[in-house]
Write an enzyme that holds these catalytic residues in place. Structure first.
Site, short mmCIF file in Angstrom:
data_model
loop_
_atom_site.label_atom_id
_atom_site.label_comp_id
_atom_site.label_asym_id
_atom_site.label_seq_id
_atom_site.Cartn_x
_atom_site.Cartn_y
_atom_site.Cartn_z
N GLU A 233 148.70 13.99 5.37
CA GLU A 233 147.99 14.19 6.65
C GLU A 233 148.36 15.59 7.10
O GLU A 233 149.48 15.81 7.58
CB GLU A 233 148.44 13.14 7.67
CG GLU A 233 148.21 11.70 7.26
CD GLU A 233 146.74 11.29 7.29
OE1 GLU A 233 145.94 12.00 7.93
OE2 GLU A 233 146.39 10.27 6.68
N CYS A 267 147.23 18.49 15.68
CA CYS A 267 146.48 18.77 14.45
C CYS A 267 144.98 18.70 14.71
O CYS A 267 144.21 19.32 14.00
CB CYS A 267 146.89 17.80 13.36
SG CYS A 267 146.70 16.07 13.83
P1 NAD Z 1 156.08 21.14 8.10
O1 NAD Z 1 155.26 21.02 6.90
O2 NAD Z 1 156.82 22.39 8.32
O3 NAD Z 1 157.20 19.98 8.14
C1 NAD Z 1 156.87 18.62 8.12
C2 NAD Z 1 158.04 17.82 7.58
O4 NAD Z 1 158.26 18.15 6.22
C3 NAD Z 1 159.36 18.08 8.28
O5 NAD Z 1 160.04 16.86 8.42
C4 NAD Z 1 160.09 19.00 7.31
O6 NAD Z 1 161.49 18.94 7.40
C5 NAD Z 1 159.63 18.46 5.98
N1 NAD Z 1 159.66 19.41 4.85
C6 NAD Z 1 159.51 20.75 4.89
N2 NAD Z 1 159.53 21.26 3.63
C7 NAD Z 1 159.68 20.20 2.79
C8 NAD Z 1 159.75 20.07 1.36
N3 NAD Z 1 159.65 21.13 0.56
N4 NAD Z 1 159.90 18.84 0.85
C9 NAD Z 1 159.97 17.75 1.65
N5 NAD Z 1 159.91 17.81 3.00
C10 NAD Z 1 159.77 19.02 3.57
O7 NAD Z 1 155.13 20.78 9.31
P2 NAD Z 1 155.47 20.86 10.86
O8 NAD Z 1 155.54 22.29 11.25
O9 NAD Z 1 156.62 19.95 11.19
O10 NAD Z 1 154.18 20.19 11.51
C11 NAD Z 1 153.07 20.89 11.94
C12 NAD Z 1 151.93 20.72 10.95
O11 NAD Z 1 151.64 19.34 10.80
C13 NAD Z 1 150.64 21.35 11.45
O12 NAD Z 1 150.00 21.99 10.38
C14 NAD Z 1 149.82 20.15 11.91
O13 NAD Z 1 148.43 20.36 11.91
C15 NAD Z 1 150.23 19.12 10.91
N6 NAD Z 1 149.98 17.79 11.44
C16 NAD Z 1 149.03 17.02 10.85
C17 NAD Z 1 148.72 15.76 11.36
C18 NAD Z 1 147.70 14.87 10.72
O14 NAD Z 1 147.72 13.68 11.02
N7 NAD Z 1 146.81 15.37 9.89
C19 NAD Z 1 149.40 15.30 12.47
C20 NAD Z 1 150.36 16.12 13.06
C21 NAD Z 1 150.65 17.35 12.52
#
Ligand code: NAD
Length: 510
Positions: A233, A267
């Protein structure tokens, strides 16, 4: 062992600190979850649903306190924390309480006559250990809803919430302690990217990830090593299309709310507005007037809170700065004092499709508006994006609105509304293109945490089947005859085939 500092982004107040999970702890958590899986998956669904009811009662009773603590962790205003984190979770729990039995029941399917006397059905089998990795913008519901979906479907779960909102991770851990499950069924691991990587490397049976496109791709690549199913997502750059016959007052209210709720860190935020030239100026006037009336502050008595993540603040400021340098007009806002986590809601006009502000996810309180001369131009511009999460179409003409909605490359579309598709748990949620893979919520919300096992059952009374060994010439004559009869243009009986069928049926009884 690394330590996470928890801080209120709106006030700078330090909320405490938390130790990150070590690689050993991650592996052990997955092992314990695996050990707990057989008993949990064998627990009657009615008991799992009863657990949900206990959790719902707890959330209703403690929801306001929890929302207050989430506000402190994220900078969102109290009402939003309650509505979008606590209420949405409670509402989804109720949906599962009502529908889980039906969603996970064995499903009978027809069996073609040629396969008589067999019977067929689908059994939804839990996958095993599900890893849930969640982001910081809705740190409670985007962690808890997938966790509960996976649990109710019979899986055990290891959750890694975002390190940016570690205090909410702690709240979730406390929640599962307050309304406990058997040992190993749910485990919360605190930490950042490395902990997420360790969790993926520990080979769970499914990964449910919500976050950025960049991380989603890395997780999918790592999961591919072991063919672990992933559901992603990811981000969005949601377009809003305002037609000449749009209900303009409502559209302006929606644009303001859709762009600035949660300080734009959604998002499904309204991130690009395409307005028909005949109503463009009036629309800009209305959204400007409505945005000027917004109260920014924290956590109660305000409408727009602070940014949650300092790094995101920099991205937002950069997008706006570049757009203005390239000719966009900041009708409102646009000046962001350094290090201030309260970014004033900003309206941009005269933007062009190639500007970063119209291409990349901004994820902040910015509303870029572009004038278009036809609806078709709006659709084409809206679809000219790597993203496809949510979108909205504004028109009082039902047929036109639906026709436009169906042309959008987007996993979810709202007509004369924004964001709200997520609020209906009967609708599947997910993105197309780079906004993600898979769907949750909707009729498949629990099945997507299971393997659909096909079971076909023969009574076992005959010694062999018509197509088994030993092969005879009659079998081929019979097959071609049956193919002609069932699927051919003229659907004619063939007497040779009838003879062959007769002889083969007799052979079955031997
Ligand atoms: P992010 O990708 O930086 O981090 C998300 C999660 O992934 C965190 O818990 C982080 O610690 C973990 N993570 C980071 N690198 C990783 C790796 N290599 N392996 C495993 N885990 C890892 O995202 P964010 O900044 O926390 O969130 C914002 C983003 O999320 C925006 O792009 C937003 O649009 C998206 N988002 C999407 C939805 C949806 O339902 N489509 C909902 C909310 C947010």
């Amino acid at each position: 062992m690394s330590v996470l500092t928890m801080q209120n982004p709106a006030t700078g107040e330090i909320l405490g600190s938390l130790e990150e999970a070590t690689p050993d702890q991650v592996r052990q958590a997955v092992q314990k979850a695996r050990a707990a899986h057989p008993a949990w998956s064998a627990t009657p669904l009615s008991d799992r649903v009863a657990y949900l009811s206990r959790l719902r009662h707890y959330l209703v009773e403690h929801g306001e306190d929890l929302a207050q603590r989430i506000s402190q962790d994220t900078g969102k205003v109290h009402f939003e924390a309650y509505m979008t984190e606590i209420f949405v979770t409670i509402d989804t729990i109720r949906f599962y309480e009502k529908h889980a039995e039906k969603m996970l029941a064995k499903q009978k399917v027809p069996t073609p006559l040629l396969l008589w006397p067999k019977k067929s059905y689908i059994h939804y089998k839990p996958m095993g250990v599900v890893a849930v990795i969640s982001p910081w913008n809705y740190p409670f519901q985007l962690a808890v809803i997938p966790v509960l979906s996976a649990l109710i479907a019979g899986n055990t779960v290891v959750l890694k919430p975002s390190e940016v909102t570690a205090a909410t991770g702690l709240i979730i851990e406390e929640l599962f302690r307050a309304v406990p499950l058997p040992e190993g069924v749910i485990r919360v691991l605190h930490g950042g990217r490395e902990v997420g990587q360790e969790l993926v490397a520990a080979r769970p049976d499914k990964i449910f990830f919500t976050g950025s496109v960049r991380t989603g791709k890395k997780i999918m690549a790592a999961a591919a090593e072991h063919l672990i199913p992933v559901e992603l997502e990811l981000g969005g750059k949601d377009p809003m299309i305002v037609c000449s016959d749009a209900p303009l007052e409502r559209a302006a209210n929606a644009a303001v709310w859709g762009a600035f709720t949660n300080a734009g860190q959604v998002c499904m935020s309204v991130e690009r507005v395409f307005v028909h030239e005949s109503v463009h100026d009036r629309f800009v006037e209305l959204v400007t007037q409505k945005t000027k009336a917004l109260r920014q502050g924290h956590p109660t008595g305000a409408e727009v809170g602070s940014m949650t993540f300092p790094d995101q603040r920099e991205i937002v400021a950069q997008h706006v700065k570049e757009a203005v340098a390239e000719g966009a007009t900041a009708v409102l806002g646009g000046n962001f004092p350094a290090d201030d986590m309260f970014m004033p809601p900003t309206i941009l006009t005269n933007v062009t499709p190639d500007m970063k502000i119209m291409q990349e996810e901004t994820f902040g309180p910015v509303l870029p508006i572009m004038r278009v001369s036809t609806e078709q131009e709006a659709i084409e511009l809206a679809n000219r994006s790597p993203y496809g999460l949510n979108a909205s179409v504004w028109s009082e003409n039902r047929a036109r609105a639906r026709h436009l909605a169906e042309q959008l490359e987007s996993g979810n579309v709202c007509i004369n509304d924004v964001i709200i598709s997520f609020a209906n748990p009967h609708l599947p949620f997910g993105g197309v293109k780079e906004s993600g893979i898979g769907r949750y919520r909707g009729p498949l919300s629990l099945q997507s945490f299971t393997h659909s096992i096909s079971i076909i059952h023969d009574p076992g009374k005959r010694n062999r089947e018509l197509n088994w060994y030993p092969y005879t010439e009659d079998q081929l004559t019979m097959m071609t005859g049956v193919t002609n009869l069932l699927y051919g243009k003229n659907r004619k009986w063939n007497f040779n085939a009838l003879g062959a069928i007769w002889r083969e049926l007799r052979r079955l009884r031997e």
